[in-house]
Design an enzyme around this catalytic site. Structure first.
Site, short mmCIF file in Angstrom:
data_model
loop_
_atom_site.label_atom_id
_atom_site.label_comp_id
_atom_site.label_asym_id
_atom_site.label_seq_id
_atom_site.Cartn_x
_atom_site.Cartn_y
_atom_site.Cartn_z
N CYS A 110 40.91 41.88 83.78
CA CYS A 110 40.94 42.84 84.88
C CYS A 110 39.49 42.98 85.32
O CYS A 110 38.67 43.52 84.58
CB CYS A 110 41.49 44.19 84.47
SG CYS A 110 41.29 45.42 85.77
N CYS A 113 38.49 47.00 86.01
CA CYS A 113 38.48 48.00 84.94
C CYS A 113 39.15 47.42 83.71
O CYS A 113 38.60 46.57 83.05
CB CYS A 113 39.09 49.32 85.38
SG CYS A 113 40.73 49.22 86.10
#
Ligand code: FE
Length: 214
Positions: A110, A113
């Site tokens: 990701c 985040c």
């Protein structure tokens, strides 16, 4: 690789988010009052990161290895096939399963985040949330894989998948050679969390049960 990473999701797992801070404050208070042993809390979290959560994903993978029809359904509609085994819910509403083959190796990250498929993998490990991994998994995936001990032939196409609030990815690792005779449970024991993120290969034989905290 680009996509619109829509981050207005209620990011319960975001490091800066108020809920995380509240949880941390509560834990600190409980520890100060002597009501909670911080090591016990860490052990619980570790258990969820490394054992409980990933076991669900490992069950999905083992099922796919042993049942070609299930494997086909899993690749066609990950969310529905995972729900067949009873797994689903928050942070796993839209699951896409990507398959490793002789020619293709998939890695999940990701970039913004720490979006992660909770129902099948539990909580993300800290390295997954680190700025280094989030950047380098995209800029130099082969080098990152090498650091995890995963050597891939140059001919293998490395595909990096950027998780988002909408879509969470699960890697379906290739079944290790010589494990065709194993049952579901034995196969699931080969499927590590890291192999479902794509940074490592699954184990090629059953891990030691005793003292296997890694
Ligand atoms: Fe995210």
């Amino acid at each position: 690789m680009s996509h619109d990473h829509d981050h207005d999701h209620d990011d319960h797992h975001h490091e800066q988010d108020p809920l995380a801070l509240r949880v941390e404050a509560l834990e600190q208070l409980l520890v100060e009052r002597g009501l909670v042993d911080p090591q016990r809390v860490d052990a619980l979290i570790q258990h969820y990161e490394e054992d409980l959560g990933p076991l669900n994903g490992a069950t999905v993978v083992a099922k796919a290895w042993t049942d070609p029809a299930y494997r086909a359904r899993l690749l066609a509609d990950g969310t529905a096939a995972i729900a067949e085994l009873g797994f689903g819910g928050a942070q796993g509403e839209m699951m896409v399963v990507v398959e490793n083959t002789d020619d293709v190796h998939n890695v999940v990250v990701c970039t913004l985040c720490s979006c992660y498929p909770w129902p099948v993998l539990g909580l993300p490990p800290s390295w997954y949330k680190s700025p280094e991994y989030r950047a380098r998994a995209v800029s130099e995936p082969r080098e990152v894989l090498r650091e995890f001990g995963t050597e891939l032939d140059e001919s293998v196409d490395v595909r990096v998948w950027d998780s988002s609030a909408e879509i969470r990815y699960l890697v379906l690792p290739a079944q290790p050679a010589g494990t065709e005779h194993l049952g579901m449970e034995e196969l699931a024991a080969l499927v590590t969390r890291d192999s479902m993120i794509g940074v490592r290969q699954p184990l090629s034989s059953e891990p030691e049960k005793a003292g296997s905290a890694a």
